[in-house]
Design a protein around this motif. Structure first.
Motif, PDB file in Angstrom:
ATOM      1  N   LEU A 185       0.733  -1.256   0.093  1.00 42.90           N
ATOM      2  CA  LEU A 185       0.006  -0.038  -0.041  1.00 42.90           C
ATOM      3  C   LEU A 185       0.978   1.255  -0.006  1.00 42.90           C
ATOM      4  N   ARG A 186       0.261   2.314  -0.629  1.00 41.93           N
ATOM      5  CA  ARG A 186       1.105   3.633  -0.571  1.00 41.93           C
ATOM      6  C   ARG A 186      -0.015   4.760  -0.132  1.00 41.93           C
ATOM      7  N   ILE A 187       0.219   5.627   0.712  1.00 42.45           N
ATOM      8  CA  ILE A 187      -0.635   6.614   1.129  1.00 42.45           C
ATOM      9  C   ILE A 187       0.455   7.977   1.323  1.00 42.45           C
ATOM     10  N   ASN A 188      -0.317   8.991   1.363  1.00 43.82           N
ATOM     11  CA  ASN A 188       0.104  10.218   1.790  1.00 43.82           C
ATOM     12  C   ASN A 188      -0.345  10.347   3.230  1.00 43.82           C
ATOM     13  N   VAL A 189       0.567  10.366   4.326  1.00 45.36           N
ATOM     14  CA  VAL A 189      -0.013  10.726   5.530  1.00 45.36           C
ATOM     15  C   VAL A 189      -0.207  12.112   6.065  1.00 45.36           C
ATOM     16  N   ASN A 190      -0.038  13.163   5.288  1.00 42.29           N
ATOM     17  CA  ASN A 190      -0.008  14.519   5.356  1.00 42.29           C
ATOM     18  C   ASN A 190      -1.512  15.221   5.583  1.00 42.29           C
ATOM     19  N   SER A 191      -2.212  14.570   6.208  1.00 43.04           N
ATOM     20  CA  SER A 191      -3.558  15.055   6.333  1.00 43.04           C
ATOM     21  C   SER A 191      -4.107  15.129   7.467  1.00 43.04           C
ATOM     22  N   THR A 192      -4.753  16.430   8.046  1.00 43.85           N
ATOM     23  CA  THR A 192      -5.305  16.503   9.320  1.00 43.85           C
ATOM     24  C   THR A 192      -6.751  16.152   9.527  1.00 43.85           C
ATOM     25  N   SER A 194     -10.171  13.223   8.804  1.00 46.01           N
ATOM     26  CA  SER A 194     -10.289  11.884   8.618  1.00 46.01           C
ATOM     27  C   SER A 194     -10.520  11.359   7.228  1.00 46.01           C
ATOM     28  N   PRO A 195      -9.888  10.188   6.829  1.00 44.95           N
ATOM     29  CA  PRO A 195      -9.236   9.213   7.528  1.00 44.95           C
ATOM     30  C   PRO A 195      -7.654   9.425   7.886  1.00 44.95           C
ATOM     31  N   PHE A 196      -7.397  10.709   7.849  1.00 46.14           N
ATOM     32  CA  PHE A 196      -5.985  11.348   8.165  1.00 46.14           C
ATOM     33  C   PHE A 196      -4.950  10.715   7.253  1.00 46.14           C
ATOM     34  N   TYR A 197      -5.315  10.556   5.907  1.00 44.43           N
ATOM     35  CA  TYR A 197      -4.625  10.058   4.798  1.00 44.43           C
ATOM     36  C   TYR A 197      -5.026  10.470   3.491  1.00 44.43           C
ATOM     37  N   THR A 198      -4.482  10.709   2.540  1.00 42.79           N
ATOM     38  CA  THR A 198      -4.917  10.964   1.152  1.00 42.79           C
ATOM     39  C   THR A 198      -4.245   9.784   0.294  1.00 42.79           C
ATOM     40  N   ALA A 209     -11.684   0.771 -10.941  1.00 40.99           N
ATOM     41  CA  ALA A 209     -11.793  -0.447 -10.114  1.00 40.99           C
ATOM     42  C   ALA A 209     -10.747  -0.817  -9.445  1.00 40.99           C
ATOM     43  N   GLY A 210     -10.751  -1.012  -8.094  1.00 44.14           N
ATOM     44  CA  GLY A 210      -9.778  -1.514  -7.118  1.00 44.14           C
ATOM     45  C   GLY A 210      -9.492  -0.394  -6.017  1.00 44.14           C
ATOM     46  N   ASN A 211      -8.833  -0.915  -4.973  1.00 42.54           N
ATOM     47  CA  ASN A 211      -8.741  -0.205  -4.092  1.00 42.54           C
ATOM     48  C   ASN A 211      -7.617   1.124  -4.136  1.00 42.54           C
ATOM     49  N   ASP A 212      -7.978   2.364  -3.836  1.00 42.39           N
ATOM     50  CA  ASP A 212      -7.039   3.277  -4.126  1.00 42.39           C
ATOM     51  C   ASP A 212      -5.728   3.329  -3.423  1.00 42.39           C
ATOM     52  N   GLU A 213      -5.642   2.731  -2.348  1.00 43.21           N
ATOM     53  CA  GLU A 213      -4.495   2.573  -1.465  1.00 43.21           C
ATOM     54  C   GLU A 213      -3.329   1.772  -2.025  1.00 43.21           C
ATOM     55  N   ILE A 214      -3.679   0.686  -3.021  1.00 41.35           N
ATOM     56  CA  ILE A 214      -2.765  -0.166  -3.441  1.00 41.35           C
ATOM     57  C   ILE A 214      -1.888   0.626  -4.521  1.00 41.35           C
ATOM     58  N   TRP A 215      -0.510   0.269  -4.276  1.00 38.59           N
ATOM     59  CA  TRP A 215       0.459   0.538  -5.384  1.00 38.59           C
ATOM     60  C   TRP A 215       1.032  -0.662  -6.091  1.00 38.59           C
ATOM     61  N   ALA A 216       1.148  -2.008  -5.416  1.00 42.48           N
ATOM     62  CA  ALA A 216       1.600  -3.150  -5.919  1.00 42.48           C
ATOM     63  C   ALA A 216       0.733  -4.369  -5.623  1.00 42.48           C
ATOM     64  N   ILE A 217       0.801  -5.413  -6.268  1.00 44.79           N
ATOM     65  CA  ILE A 217       0.052  -6.611  -5.919  1.00 44.79           C
ATOM     66  C   ILE A 217       0.903  -7.792  -5.879  1.00 44.79           C
ATOM     67  N   GLY A 218       0.182  -9.022  -5.457  1.00 39.27           N
ATOM     68  CA  GLY A 218       0.887 -10.125  -5.821  1.00 39.27           C
ATOM     69  C   GLY A 218       1.982 -10.588  -4.781  1.00 39.27           C
ATOM     70  N   LEU A 219       1.892  -9.977  -3.476  1.00 35.30           N
ATOM     71  CA  LEU A 219       2.808 -10.332  -2.343  1.00 35.30           C
ATOM     72  C   LEU A 219       2.117 -11.698  -1.477  1.00 35.30           C
ATOM     73  N   ARG A 220       3.268 -12.273  -1.076  1.00 29.36           N
ATOM     74  CA  ARG A 220       2.695 -13.408  -0.087  1.00 29.36           C
ATOM     75  C   ARG A 220       2.669 -13.008   1.395  1.00 29.36           C
ATOM     76  N   ASN A 221       3.945 -12.651   1.736  1.00 29.82           N
ATOM     77  CA  ASN A 221       4.260 -12.013   2.879  1.00 29.82           C
ATOM     78  C   ASN A 221       5.464 -11.189   3.206  1.00 29.82           C
ATOM     79  N   PRO A 222       5.458 -10.120   2.770  1.00 36.50           N
ATOM     80  CA  PRO A 222       6.753  -9.210   2.608  1.00 36.50           C
ATOM     81  C   PRO A 222       7.465  -8.904   4.130  1.00 36.50           C
ATOM     82  N   TRP A 223       8.177 -10.052   4.462  1.00 36.11           N
ATOM     83  CA  TRP A 223       8.972  -9.717   5.977  1.00 36.11           C
ATOM     84  C   TRP A 223       9.932  -8.878   5.647  1.00 36.11           C
TER      85      TRP A 223
END
Length: 460
Positions: A185-192, A194-198, A209-223
């Motif tokens: 996910l990729r978000i801009n947290v410089n918001s005051t 709700s939901p306190f990000y853009t 179509a698709g969730n706006d927060e997504i930047w990349a797909i297809g990960l299993r468990n990025p540790w």
């Protein structure tokens, strides 16, 4: 004297065999450390799975009072707990930082906290306990929580999310663009408000179509993932299923969308391709360590510090089942360090000057990563005579028939410059080392042909 000489001889023998990674105990007594990061200064912040964030100072001491304790808010055990910490790029001015944890219901929470840095009662070592919740993401199973979060060079907050757990991604969350699971996910947290990000306008599903927060797909468990602090490249370690672990390198500038392939592909090999895009449409991993020697990859960092030139530009990672450190060079070639028997490494960290650390979840120790192959063999490259080494009060550098030293710099193992001396075209230059304490140092010598060599120096 005898013990110091023995140590020095061991260092010489280790170089003759190969380049080796060495570990220096830097902080002990932590409980299940899962993250190591910094806030732009010399302090390291150690995230414990149970809910504490502790400050490890540059001299190895640990503050008695935790920076933050959120243990009442979280569920622990297995792959749950307090998993990630990231400081805002402008933390020095705004005091904002963000954590990733599993709440008591078993769901992922991304929360914002603050530190009072200015005013009549600043508290830089203890955070305020009031939180702002940015997002809560339902977790259907107890494993594959991901957990890392980092700010990219674009100033956006990146959040690594696992596929929700179980085995084989049974609900195909990682390829489902309407789910935040199995994504970066990729978000801009410089918001005051709700939901306190853009949403960054270049995220791929903005306006479609698709969730706006997504930047990349297809990960299993990025540790664990990290950005190269010098060039912005993104490195992601993604835990494999039954046979293959995966390390991905995404060069900067980052593309606006990426499909890393899971559940369709494990590493660069087909896994369950029902309803999947062609493999050519997914990202190709730079390294795919195999089982059974490996079982759960842990991502690290590209070394960008100054103390160990042999590590410059190399990416270091590990695996909880393989007590070695993997090293990927700029050409993509993978080699491994020697084994560290009994270790359970699960996290890396980088300090404010690019030196690297690694955490052992089993013994609760934070180690500083060093390169014990430095420079003893380099003495022959310039044909200087450098003696005595070990040294006490004075070190002598005699010129060769081909070159002479022009500048000598001595650093401690943390990369701090302690001594700098201009040298001359004379038969023997004298370096005064009387003010250096006993211990191991790194010496860099530049000659009249603009060639630099690095050497270990032991002070009695």
């Amino acid at each position: 004297m005898k013990s110091l000489l023995n140590i020095f001889l061991l260092l010489i023998s280790s170089f003759v065999i190969s380049q080796t990674i060495a570990l220096q105990s830097f902080g002990t007594g932590f409980s299940s450390p899962l993250e190591i990061t910094h806030a732009g200064d010399s302090r390291l912040f150690i995230v414990e799975q149970g809910g504490n964030i502790k400050i490890l100072n540059s001299n190895g001491t640990i503050n008695a009072t935790p920076f933050l304790n959120v243990s009442p808010l979280i569920s622990t055990g297995g792959e749950r707990g307090l998993l990630g910490l990231a400081f805002h790029p402008d933390y020095a001015n705004n005091g904002f930082f963000f954590i990733n944890y599993t709440n008591t219901a078993g769901n992922t929470v991304i929360a914002k906290y603050t530190v009072t840095l200015t005013g009549s009662n600043p508290s830089p070592n203890v955070a305020n306990t009031t939180a702002t919740i940015l997002m809560t993401i339902n977790q259907p199973y107890s494993n594959h929580n991901g957990g890392s979060l980092k700010f990219g060079p674009d100033g956006y907050l990146y959040i690594g999310m696992g596929d929700g757990g179980s085995s084989g991604d049974p609900q195909n969350y990682a390829q489902n663009i309407n789910s935040n699971l199995g994504k970066m996910l990729r978000i801009n947290v410089n918001s005051t408000v709700s939901p306190f990000y853009t949403i960054p306008p270049t995220n791929p599903y903005v306006g479609v179509a698709g969730n706006d927060e997504i930047w990349a797909i297809g990960l299993r468990n990025p540790w664990k993932f990290s950005f190269n602090r010098l060039n912005g490249d993104l490195w992601i370690a993604d835990v494999g299923q039954n046979a293959i672990e995966e390390v991905n390198k995404i060069p900067s500038p980052l593309p606006n969308t990426v499909n890393f392939g899971w559940r369709c592909y494990e590493g660069n090999t087909a896994y369950n391709t029902s309803g999947c895009v062609a493999q050519s449409a997914t990202y190709t991993a730079i390294a795919t360590p195999l089982h059974p020697e490996n079982c759960s990859v842990t991502g690290g960092y590209v070394y960008t510090g100054s103390a160990y030139p042999n590590l410059q530009g190399k990416y270091l990672f590990t695996d909880v089942c393989n007590a070695k450190i993997g090293i990927i060079n700029s050409a993509g070639s993978l080699t491994y360090s020697q084994d560290f028997p009994g270790s359970s490494f699960v996290t890396f960290g980088e300090n404010n000057v690019g030196e690297l650390f690694i955490g052992d979840i089993g013994n609760g120790t934070i180690y500083k990563i060093t390169d014990s192959s430095l420079g003893v063999a380099n003495f022959d490259k310039n044909n200087y005579k450098i003696y005595p080494n070990p040294s006490k009060n004075e070190l002598y550098i005699e010129k060769s028939s081909e070159s002479y030293p022009t500048e000598v710099n001595i650093f401690d193992v943390n990369g701090k410059l302690l001594l700098s001396q201009q040298t001359q075209n004379i038969q023997r230059n004298i370096i005064n080392t009387a003010l250096l304490s006993s211990g191991l140092y790194i010496m860099n010598i530049k000659d009249n042909q603009e060639v630099s060599t690095t050497h270990k120096l032991l002070i009695e």
